[in-house]
Structure formats: structure tokens, C-alpha cells
Design an enzyme around this catalytic site. Structure first.
Site, short mmCIF file in Angstrom:
data_model
loop_
_atom_site.label_atom_id
_atom_site.label_comp_id
_atom_site.label_asym_id
_atom_site.label_seq_id
_atom_site.Cartn_x
_atom_site.Cartn_y
_atom_site.Cartn_z
N HIS A 185 -55.02 15.01 -7.39
CA HIS A 185 -54.51 13.66 -7.18
C HIS A 185 -55.66 12.72 -6.81
O HIS A 185 -55.72 11.58 -7.26
CB HIS A 185 -53.47 13.64 -6.06
CG HIS A 185 -52.10 14.09 -6.49
ND1 HIS A 185 -51.85 15.37 -6.92
CD2 HIS A 185 -50.91 13.44 -6.57
CE1 HIS A 185 -50.57 15.48 -7.23
NE2 HIS A 185 -49.97 14.32 -7.03
N GLU B 225 -10.58 1.62 3.43
CA GLU B 225 -10.84 1.17 2.07
C GLU B 225 -10.54 -0.33 1.95
O GLU B 225 -11.36 -1.11 1.51
CB GLU B 225 -9.96 1.98 1.10
CG GLU B 225 -10.13 1.60 -0.36
CD GLU B 225 -9.04 2.18 -1.24
OE1 GLU B 225 -8.01 2.65 -0.70
OE2 GLU B 225 -9.20 2.15 -2.48
N HIS B 226 -9.33 -0.71 2.34
CA HIS B 226 -8.92 -2.12 2.36
C HIS B 226 -8.66 -2.53 3.80
O HIS B 226 -7.94 -1.84 4.51
CB HIS B 226 -7.61 -2.34 1.59
CG HIS B 226 -7.64 -1.88 0.18
ND1 HIS B 226 -7.13 -0.66 -0.22
CD2 HIS B 226 -8.12 -2.46 -0.95
CE1 HIS B 226 -7.28 -0.53 -1.53
NE2 HIS B 226 -7.89 -1.59 -2.00
N HIS C 109 2.13 2.96 -3.24
CA HIS C 109 1.21 3.67 -4.16
C HIS C 109 1.57 5.13 -4.29
O HIS C 109 1.57 5.69 -5.39
CB HIS C 109 -0.23 3.54 -3.68
CG HIS C 109 -0.96 2.39 -4.29
ND1 HIS C 109 -1.11 2.25 -5.64
CD2 HIS C 109 -1.58 1.33 -3.73
CE1 HIS C 109 -1.79 1.14 -5.89
NE2 HIS C 109 -2.07 0.55 -4.75
N ASP D 177 -6.62 -6.48 -5.73
CA ASP D 177 -6.22 -5.40 -6.64
C ASP D 177 -6.21 -5.88 -8.09
O ASP D 177 -6.43 -5.10 -9.01
CB ASP D 177 -4.81 -4.90 -6.30
CG ASP D 177 -4.80 -4.07 -5.03
OD1 ASP D 177 -5.86 -3.57 -4.65
OD2 ASP D 177 -3.71 -3.92 -4.43
N GLN E 163 0.83 -1.19 0.00
CA GLN E 163 0.00 0.00 0.00
C GLN E 163 0.86 1.25 0.00
O GLN E 163 0.57 2.23 -0.71
CB GLN E 163 -0.90 -0.02 1.24
CG GLN E 163 -1.96 1.05 1.24
CD GLN E 163 -2.87 0.93 0.06
OE1 GLN E 163 -3.16 -0.17 -0.41
NE2 GLN E 163 -3.29 2.05 -0.49
#
Lengths: 428, 428
Positions: free
Chosen positions: A415, A322-323, A258, A356, A255
Site C-alpha cells: 500500500h 410506525e405511524h 388492517h 397512506d 389502523q
């Protein structure tokens, strides 16, 4: 990596904070780009490509011939791997197809719901140091499974004005209809507004830098929807003594490589695992090509130890990663209590990189705490649900008075009339 | 109602155009409100209620006692009708529950997806001339079915600083957790940022005027998501000679009475139906309490005749109506070709008001052409999907090389390492 032992709850706000990009500071520039593309069309897109990407492009459309040549150049071994990944991703997303929902809510009142594809979708594939063809798989496969009619892809050209062969190969393999050598804000503006060659799309998908993210948010003011707001990627590993420090270190580093703003956190109830992981991270870091990037991300990273299991669980839910990798003796019980996460990886042989690339799940996931309200990209992201109803004369005779009473109470006489006028013909 | 016969395709852009509220012109005021609520909290909410709604509120929280008294005052007949509607709406939304998706994408690689409730949701119920308790049903019921933990409701107080009894009755019936006498931009700001009494929510739902719509869009810049951008309500009726002009007129008027900016369109292949409907509209309009509102909406309304069936179908898809009533001999064939609509009402005994109140479908639907990319509110609107995966040692031995090849091609060595380091232990 900074270490925290049993942090007090009043520290959690700070510990779960992400580096937040400021929407407000970027908005004026992004608006300028949108206005220019609205006014000058494709010429503006080319001008910004020259200005931001430093490359002059005559024709932003990738030709059939370029694709054929690219397909030719991709090594066979890589093609085989991509096809294997494609099969798994397709299998998982096809399994998400739902049958129409059909209910007779009361006799003579039939209601149903059907999902239809979003017609035109735009996929944004970021550029940068490497060709992220895996994101092409993650966006184009569900678009195709959903049945989207037109799939458009934009990705920034390299310094020679080209897209990587493997991007073109993967896009072609997955049935993308048109590919454009355009990136950044100008790509999002192009797909939002349409240009001479780029079709105006209904929904835009894909990750990107902070400019792309702000551009996607701005796009929502122009009759376009987006998958989700995106931010720097995040990984949280939760491990007890059953975790393997070598494996955990490799996940944290995967990670961290990145980008310098990646978020990496280890949460554990075992201080020995924390210590051992520290050592392994240092050891493995030395051998990385992207060492300096990973090092920067690690500088903001944390190891957090909790003695109390409930505190640990609460913190993991509060962070909303996220992960989330879970290496715990009681993994099933723990995972069942997770309320906020993007994608969860369970056990010692489930590295994040499996998801991934190739296990089948989608890697386009909400970050920055948006797991509280957003799903990751999935089949439904490319569909919209329409509802239908048909009422028989008898059904309306029964349900009509309910509608009349409610419409009257809301002060909406017309209506009510729409029911009464029908009932009158049925009772006479 | 203006009439068009076989309009040329180059006229369609104009014919499908809605009165669009300008986001840009309202944004500065909405931002001011958000900034004030961020800084001064609930006091700012009260100040704006005084400024915009002309009423001074001491305590914006609706008390248990207020609810008990309101429940007491609602007429029994209306309670019975609301409960009937609730049952149908609940039945249709419960039918939308999906089982977890579980797939072994390849041997030893298990992937699954589960939907979890969005924890805290905020429901906005507009005020105005009538208490729109039906919207409470449409938002609170699916929130409850989804299992949302905290359901917050905001609605503007009347000139006495109160909410209508029937709003409180319905909210209580549907299990809303807390109710606030706050409307407009300040309500959206309150639910976005949180105040002393209003909880900060994860997602905001509900219709509203243009200020509320812009406030909801601004909310998305503050870690909140929204159901959809909303605009003035729309109805398109498609009828051939099997349609009933009296019924069609009543449907058109039921939409027209909503507001002067309502969109009402009749599309037909039968000029006699068009003429007869004209007459019936004029006749029924005379008897309406909300005649002047309906008249204004009708001034912008259109009757469009097509001789060519394909042109007619294409136009209906091009318009993308929020509500679409279909009264055609070949209704099933026609409906199956509709790609863009919010909710479809089929046959002569299915007035739109059935879906507005009681048939079971949701009445919170995309307008202004947003049916191209948004679903109406449904059960999934209150859920988020999380993915999970677990890979066995053997599964990784098989899939690992695929991941390694792809990570290498993307230049992400640490992603590859996370697999290699595990494979090494398995092969040794």
C-alpha cells in the site's frame, strides 16, 4: 382496549412488545420454496401458486392486452383520484433528489459522491381481501424518479387467476415494466433467483405477510437486498385535551381494520380524552364493515395515561411507532423531541390515511421497533452512492507521506509502495 | 496472472465470479455462538475468546488508563498523519449532510423529511496481522458527524489480551464511547444481544472474515441492521496506453497483499501495457514482505484485453468492482458510463491506497458484486429518515375526497371514515 395509568418503567418492556413472528419456525418451508424455484424455475412458481393460492395459472405474465382492458374498466373518478395522489407522491419524492457532493478535501485532492439508480428492482404488492394499489404508487413512483431501469411487480392472483384492474392500471400509470401474477414466498423466490419470465432483481421492496417477510430476509443470502423487514402495521396516537375523541377514534379504527394483529395505542395526559375516545371507538366500531377484524385488533390495544410529560415523551420514543399521530397543544416542541418513529402526523386535520394514500409521503415504513435503524421507503432506497476521487501530482506530493506513514503502521508495505513509486517519479 | 484476450460474453459469468463463502456451512456454528451469548452473556463471550483467539481475558472493557497509556506510546509522526487523514475524512463526510426536505405538495398539505442519527452503533474492527486503525477512522468519523449517541467498538485482542495502541489512540481521537477486547462472532453476538458490559446496539458496521460476515447476517434476525455483507477485497484497474505499468503493478500488488483471496484484475485495450505490467508485477513482488500472500492472490488474478471499447466497458460494469482504478485517455467519458462500482480512482496519481487511508472517501465498500444494490459506508449509513406531515383544515377539504375515493376502492372503510368524520365537522 386495556387501560394503564402511569405505568412504571419496568412495565414498559411488556407494553412496547409486539407480537413477533418467529423467523426460525417459518424458515424451513421458505427454504424449500427457494430450493424448488432454484431447481425447477417457473414450474415451481406455478406449482406453489396452485398449492398455496389454489389457482392454476398457465401464464404468469400479465399481457399488454390485459392491461389495456383493465385500464378501460377502472372508473374515471378513481383514475382522477389516483392521478392526484401520484402527483403529490412524485412531488415529495422528487424533492428528495440530491446534487452530487463534491469536495476538494485538500489542494489537489478532489473527492465526490454521486447517487446512481439500482438497476433492477422488484416490487411486491400483497393480495388479500382488497387490491392494495396504493402500495403500487408508493413503490413504483420513487423507483421511476430514481431512474431504475427495470421495474418488476409481483402480486398474488385472485381465485380466477387475475390481478385487480386497479392494480394493473396503477402499475401501468407509474411505468412498471413487467407484471406477474405471482404472490407469496414463490414471488420473492422468483424475483431473487429469476425464472423463465421473472427477471432476477437487485433489490426487493414491499410489505407482505410473515411468509413474505421471512422470504425477503432469506433473499438477502442470495445477492439481493431488501427495503426493510416488515411486520404488522402500527399506530400510536398522542393527544392532550386539544385532541378530538371522534377523530382519534376514527384513526385508531383505521389502523385496527388492517388486521387482527394490528397495533393500536393511545397515549394521553388527559383521562377525559381517554374515556371519551373509548366511547367513540365503541360507537364507530358498530358501523364498520370490517368490524370483526377491528375488534380483534382492539382486544390487544392499549390506552396509556401519563401525568408526567417527560415520562410520556420517553414512552413514545421507547415504543418507536410506525405511524405516530400527534394532537398536542405544544405539537412542535413535542415533535422535535421524537427520535424514533416512521412517519409523524401532526394536528387534528392530519389523519394517518392521508399519508397512506395521497399527501405525498411514503406509506412503506418500518414496524416492530425497526424505526430505530431503518428509514421508511424513500428516494434513496432506490439509489446507491458511488464515490470518486482524482488526485493531482501536486496533491499526491502533499498527501503521499501521510498515506505512507499510515500504511507502514498497518504493516501494508505494498500500500505504501503504490504511493512511493509515484512520488519517486515526481521528485526525480 | 492468467491472461484472456477478447473473452466471449458467455465466458463472462466465470470471469466475474468471486470465491464465495458458503453461508449455509458456517451458519450452525454462528448460531451456537449467538445462543450461548444469549443464555450466558459475557461469560460466553470470554469462553469463545479463549477457544477461538487462544487468550483468556478477565475484563473485556478497555479502561481509561489503558487508553491514556496507549495515546502516550503512539509515535508523534503517526499521530500527525492520522490527524491529517481524519480532517479529510471528516470534511468529505460533513459535506454529505443534507438539509431537511420540505414540500407543500398541494395547498395546505405540508410534507417534510428529516434525517436523525441512529442512536447506538457498533463498529467492528478486524484483527489479524496488523492493527487496522484506518477502519476506525472510516467508521467512527461518520458516526460522530451523524450525531450517533453511543459508539461502541469491538476488536479482537492479540495474544497478550491487548488491543494495539494505535487502535485505542484512533478510537479515542474519533470519540468512540466504549472499546471492548472482543473479536469474531462473539463480538457480533455481544453487540447484537448486549452483555453485562457490551451495550446492545441498533446497527453494526465493519469488515471481517467469513465468520464475522455470517454473524452480521444472522444479527439481522435480532432487531439489528448492518452496513452491508462484506467479502474479500477487490481491485480492478482499467488502463490504456496512457497508463504507467509500474504504477499499475504497485496498485495490483497493494490489493494482492490483503489476503490470498483478494481479487485483482487488469482490464486493458493495449496488449503492451498488459505485458509491461506483468513484468513490473514480477519485479515488485520480489521485494514485498507479504510476498507469499500476494503471490497466492495473484494466482487467481486475471489480465483481460479487449479490442472493442464497448465490450471493455460492459465487462467492467458486469464485474462491479469494489475499487476501480481508471487510467484512460478518455477517463471522464468512461467514468460517466460506469454504473456499478464501489469507489472509483481516476488518473495516474490516484492510487487506491489514497482512498484506503487519507483522501477523504470511505474505504468500507461493498464487494462480491454487491455494488449493484449497496452503497459504501457514508454519512447516511448512520442516519435514518423520518417523514412528517401537517394538513390544514382547508388542505383536508381539498385532498379529502381523493383519500376517500382511494380508501373505498381498497375496501378500507375505516380509512375513509377518518377523513369523512373530519370533513363533516368542517362543512357543517
Amino acid at each position: 382496549m386495556e387501560r394503564f395509568i402511569n405505568p412504571d418503567r419496568n412495565q414498559w418492556q411488556a407494553l412496547t412488545q409486539r407480537a413477533s413472528a418467529s423467523y426460525a419456525s417459518l424458515e424451513p418451508l421458505v427454504k424449500t420454496v427457494f430450493n424448488a424455484v432454484e431447481k425447477e424455475g417457473e414450474q415451481a412458481v406455478k406449482n406453489y401458486t396452485l398449492e398455496f393460492d389454489k389457482v392454476e395459472i398457465q401464464n404468469i405474465v400479465v399481457s399488454k392486452q390485459e392491461i389495456v382492458q383493465a385500464v378501460d374498466r377502472v372508473p374515471n373518478e378513481l383514475k382522477v383520484a389516483i392521478k392526484r395522489a401520484k402527483e403529490n407522491i412524485m412531488r415529495f419524492h422528487e424533492a428528495q433528489i440530491t446534487a452530487p457532493v463534491e469536495v476538494e478535501t485538500q489542494p489537489g485532492v478532489s473527492c465526490w459522491q454521486k447517487k446512481l439508480p439500482i438497476e433492477k428492482v422488484g416490487l411486491y404488492i400483497p393480495g388479500g381481501s382488497a387490491p392494495l394499489f396504493s402500495t403500487v404508487l408508493m413503490l413504483a413512483i420513487p423507483a421511476k424518479v430514481a431512474g431504475c431501469q427495470e421495474i418488476v411487480l409481483c402480486s398474488p392472483p385472485d381465485s380466477n387467476g387475475l390481478l385487480a384492474d386497479v392494480i394493473l392500471y396503477t402499475a401501468n400509470l407509474c411505468g412498471v415494466d413487467s407484471i406477474f401474477k405471482v404472490g407469496g414466498m414463490q414471488a420473492i423466490a422468483g424475483m431473487t433467483l429469476g425464472t423463465e419470465s421473472i427477471p432476477k432483481v437487485d433489490k426487493i421492496f414491499g410489505p407482505g405477510n410473515q411468509f413474505v417477510t421471512v422470504a425477503k430476509q432469506l433473499a438477502t443470502q442470495y445477492q439481493v437486498s431488501i427495503d426493510m423487514p416488515a411486520g404488522p402495521s402500527e399506530l400510536m396516537v398522542v393527544a392532550d385535551k386539544t385532541g378530538n375523541p371522534d377523530f382519534i377514534a376514527s384513526d385508531l379504527l383505521s389502523q385496527a381494520e388492517h388486521g387482527p394483529d394490528s397495533q393500536v395505542i393511545l397515549v394521553t395526559n388527559d383521562i377525559e380524552i381517554a374515556d371519551a375516545t373509548f366511547e367513540k371507538v365503541a360507537e364507530q366500531l358498530e358501523k364498520l364493515e370490517r368490524k370483526s377484524t377491528a375488534q380483534k385488533a382492539l382486544n390487544n390495544s392499549k390506552v396509556i395515561c401519563f401525568d408526567n410529560d417527560q415520562e410520556l415523551l420517553d414512552f413514545v420514543n421507547r415504543y418507536g411507532a410506525e405511524h405516530l399521530i400527534v394532537c398536542l397543544d405544544n405539537e412542535t416542541e413535542f415533535v422535535n423531541q421524537i427520535k424514533h418513529a416512521g412517519s409523524i402526523f401532526i394536528g387534528n386535520y392530519t389523519p394517518e390515511s392521508a399519508g397512506d394514500y395521497a399527501s405525498g409521503t411514503n406509506h412503506t415504513l418500518p414496524t416492530n421497533g425497526y424505526v430505530r435503524q431503518y428509514s421508511g421507503v424513500n428516494l434513496d432506497s432506490f439509489l446507491k452512492a458511488i464515490t470518486y476521487q482524482k488526485i493531482t501530482a501536486d496533491g499526491l506530493i502533499d498527501l503521499g507521506p501521510v498515506i505512507e506513514a499510515m500504511a507502514t503502521a498497518e504493516g501494508l508495505q505494498a500500500h505504501k509502495n503504490a504511493v512511493s513509486i509515484r512520488l519517486k517519479t515526481l521528485k526525480s
